[in-house]
Design a protein around this motif. Structure first.
Motif, PDB file in Angstrom:
ATOM      1  N   THR A   1       6.431  -0.321   0.534  1.00 18.66           N
ATOM      2  CA  THR A   1       5.123  -0.956   0.470  1.00 18.66           C
ATOM      3  C   THR A   1       4.102  -0.187   1.301  1.00 18.66           C
ATOM      4  OG1 THR A   1       6.217  -3.078   0.225  1.00 18.66           O
ATOM      5  CG2 THR A   1       3.913  -3.131   0.890  1.00 18.66           C
TER       6      THR A   1
ATOM      7  N   GLU B   1       4.005  -4.538  -6.675  1.00 15.85           N
ATOM      8  CA  GLU B   1       5.058  -4.724  -5.684  1.00 15.85           C
ATOM      9  C   GLU B   1       6.260  -5.409  -6.322  1.00 15.85           C
ATOM     10  OE1 GLU B   1       5.539  -4.477  -2.098  1.00 15.85           O
ATOM     11  OE2 GLU B   1       4.253  -2.784  -2.576  1.00 15.85           O
ATOM     12  N   GLU B   2       7.443  -4.965  -5.933  1.00 18.32           N
ATOM     13  CA  GLU B   2       8.687  -5.624  -6.375  1.00 18.32           C
ATOM     14  C   GLU B   2       8.759  -5.738  -7.897  1.00 18.32           C
ATOM     15  OE1 GLU B   2      10.768  -5.918  -4.094  1.00 18.32           O
ATOM     16  OE2 GLU B   2       9.743  -6.353  -2.212  1.00 18.32           O
TER      17      GLU B   2
END
Ligand SMILES: Nc1ncnc2c1ncn2[C@@H]1O[C@H](COP(=O)(O)OP(=O)(O)OP(=O)(O)O)[C@@H](O)[C@H]1O
Ligand SMILES: [Mg+2]
Length: 370
Positions: A99, A165-166
Motif C-alpha cells: 500500500t 487496494e486488495e
C-alpha cells in the motif's frame, strides 16, 4: 459529480496527510532537478520517480529521503511498468509496504494518490465503473450530470494513476470490470451511448496480499493485463531496523511524540524477536524455533514501537525501554491464546533468558506474560 475535495486538505489538521502533501518539498525539488524525458502527464521522469522512492541527493544538495527500503530493481521495474500499457500488481505477504509503495508511486507520477478504490468482498461494480446521482437521474434522466465517476473513471479522464487496494478480495465478476478498462483503455457507458476513453498517462496500481490467495483468485484474463512485482520481506535485520526507526520517527512527529534519540536498542530487539519468530530460527542460525500464527510483519513492529514510544512519552521519561514494548510484542505474537502462548513461553525461556544483555527485556516480557 466531480472530484470530492478533501475537507481537511491544505490545512495542518489532517491526521495523516497524503504522500504528495507530506513530501511536497522533495517532489518539487525533484521536478526542478529532473531533466529527463517524462511520459505524457507524468509529473516526473521514471528516473526521478525511482529516486523519490529510494532516496538520494540531488545536485542542488536536497536530500530525498528513502520511502522504500529494498532492492532497487524492484522499484525500477514497478516504475517502468507504469509507463507501459500494462498495469502494475504489487503482491506480497502482509506488511511488505504494498500500500505504501502504491501511494508513493501515484503521488510521484500523478501528484495525486487519492484516486483509490478499497477492495472488499462487497465492492460493487460502481466503485470501479460509475454510479448515478439518483436525484439528478430522476429529474433529468440519464445524463452526464447524473453520472457519478468512480476513482478509476476519473483517473482515465485525467490521465492519472488509479489505485485498487486488495484486488483479490473483490468478487471475480466485479474484478472483471477491469479487463475492458485495462485492455481496451475505455469504459463504455451504454446508458448514454458513449464511453470514457483513457487519456495518456492513465494507469492502475493494484495491491494483493499473498495470504488472500484463493479467496478470489485473479482470472488469467485479468492477470495478463498486469505486470506482477513481488515485494519481499526486508532482507536483513539492519534494513528492517532502519525501516522501523524511520517510520516510527515520522509517525511520532505526527503525534507530537518526542523523537527517541536513545531507545534505538529497543527497536533492534523488537526487530530481532520478530525476525527470529517469523523465520523459525535464531539470528545466529543455531537454534530452530516454532513460528507463531501471526504474521509478525514489519508493519506490526512499527506499531509495537510506536505504542511503546507513546507509553514512554506519557508515562515514562521519554526513553524507550523494554517494559514499554513488552505488552505490544506479546499482543503481536500471541494471536491464538493456546498454541502461540506456548511458543512464546518457550522462546522466552530458552532464547531470551540466555541472551547477553537481554535480562531487562526478559523480565519485562515475563511480567506481562504471566
Ligand atoms: N521495505 C520497506 N521499506 C519501507 N517501509 C516499509 C517496508 N516494509 C514495510 N514498511 C512499512 O510498513 C508499513 C506497512 O506497510 P503497508 O501497509 O504498505 O503494508 P501492506 O503490504 O500493504 O500490508 P497489507 O497486506 O496488510 O495491506 C508502512 O508504514 C511502511 O512504511
Ligand atoms: Mg495494504
Amino acid at each position: 459529480m466531480t472530484a470530492s475535495t478533501s475537507v481537511a486538505a491544505g490545512t495542518e489538521e489532517a491526521l495523516r496527510p497524503h504522500a504528495e502533501e507530506t513530501f511536497a518539498a522533495e517532489l518539487a525539488a525533484l521536478a526542478a532537478a529532473d531533466d529527463r524525458p517524462r511520459p505524457a502527464r507524468w509529473k516526473l521522469s521514471p528516473w526521478a520517480v525511482a529516486t523519490y522512492l529510494l532516496g538520494g541527493t540531488l545536485p542542488d544538495g536536497t536530500v530525498v529521503t528513502p520511502k522504500y527500503v529494498g532492492p532497487r530493481r524492484i522499484v525500477e521495474v514497478a516504475v517502468t511498468t507504469l509507463a507501459t500499457d500494462r498495469a502494475l500488481l504489487l503482491l506480497g505477504v502482509p506488511g511488505t509496504a504494498k500500500t505504501w509503495v502504491s501511494e508513493h508511486l501515484a503521488a510521484a507520477v500523478s501528484g495525486d494518490s487519492t484516486l483509490l478504490v478499497q477492495g472488499t468482498a462487497g465492492t460493487p461494480e460502481e466503485a470501479i465503473r460509475y454510479g448515478w446521482n439518483y436525484a439528478q437521474l430522476l429529474t433529468h434522466g440519464p445524463s452526464r450530470q447524473a453520472l457519478v465517476h468512480s476513482p478509476v473513471m476519473r483517473a482515465m479522464a485525467e490521465g492519472r494513476i488509479a489505485r485498487v487496494e486488495e484486488l483479490t478480495r473483490i468478487p471475480a465478476d466485479v474484478q472483471d470490470t477491469l479487463i475492458t478498462i485495462l485492455s481496451e483503455k475505455t469504459l463504455p457507458i451504454p446508458e448514454l451511448g458513449t464511453e470514457q476513453q483513457a487519456v495518456r498517462g492513465f494507469n492502475l496500481i493494484a495491491t494483493a496480499n499473498d495470504r488472500d490467495r484463493g479467496v478470489n483468485e485473479l482470472s488469467s484474463a485479468l492477470r495478463r493485463r498486469f505486470n506482477t512485482v513481488v515485494l519481499p520481506l526486508p532482507a536483513s535485520a539492519e534494513d528492517e531496523v532502519e525501516i522501523v526507526a524511520r517510520r516510527v520517527a515520522q509517525i511520532g512527529r505526527g503525534l507530537d511524540l518526542p523523537a527517541a534519540p536513545r531507545g534505538a536498542d529497543e527497536i533492534r530487539r523488537v526487530v530481532t524477536v520478530f525476525r527470529e519468530l517469523r523465520s523459525g530460527v535464531t539470528e545466529d542460525g543455531r537454534t530452530k524455533l516454532k513460528s507463531p500464527s501471526g504474521t509478525l510483519s514489519t508493519a506490526e513492529a512499527i506499531s509495537v514501537v510506536t505504542s511503546g514510544l507513546a507509553l514512554a512519552a506519557h508515562f515514562g521519561d521519554g526513553v524507550l525501554r523494554a517494559p514499554d514494548v513488552a505488552a505490544g510484542i506479546l499482543g503481536a505474537v500471541v494471536r491464538d491464546p493456546a498454541a502461540d502462548r506456548l511458543i512464546w513461553q518457550e522462546y522466552l525461556e530458552t532464547i531470551v533468558r540466555e541472551r547477553d544483555g537481554w535480562k531487562d527485556f526478559y523480565r519485562a516480557c515475563r511480567e506481562v506474560s504471566s
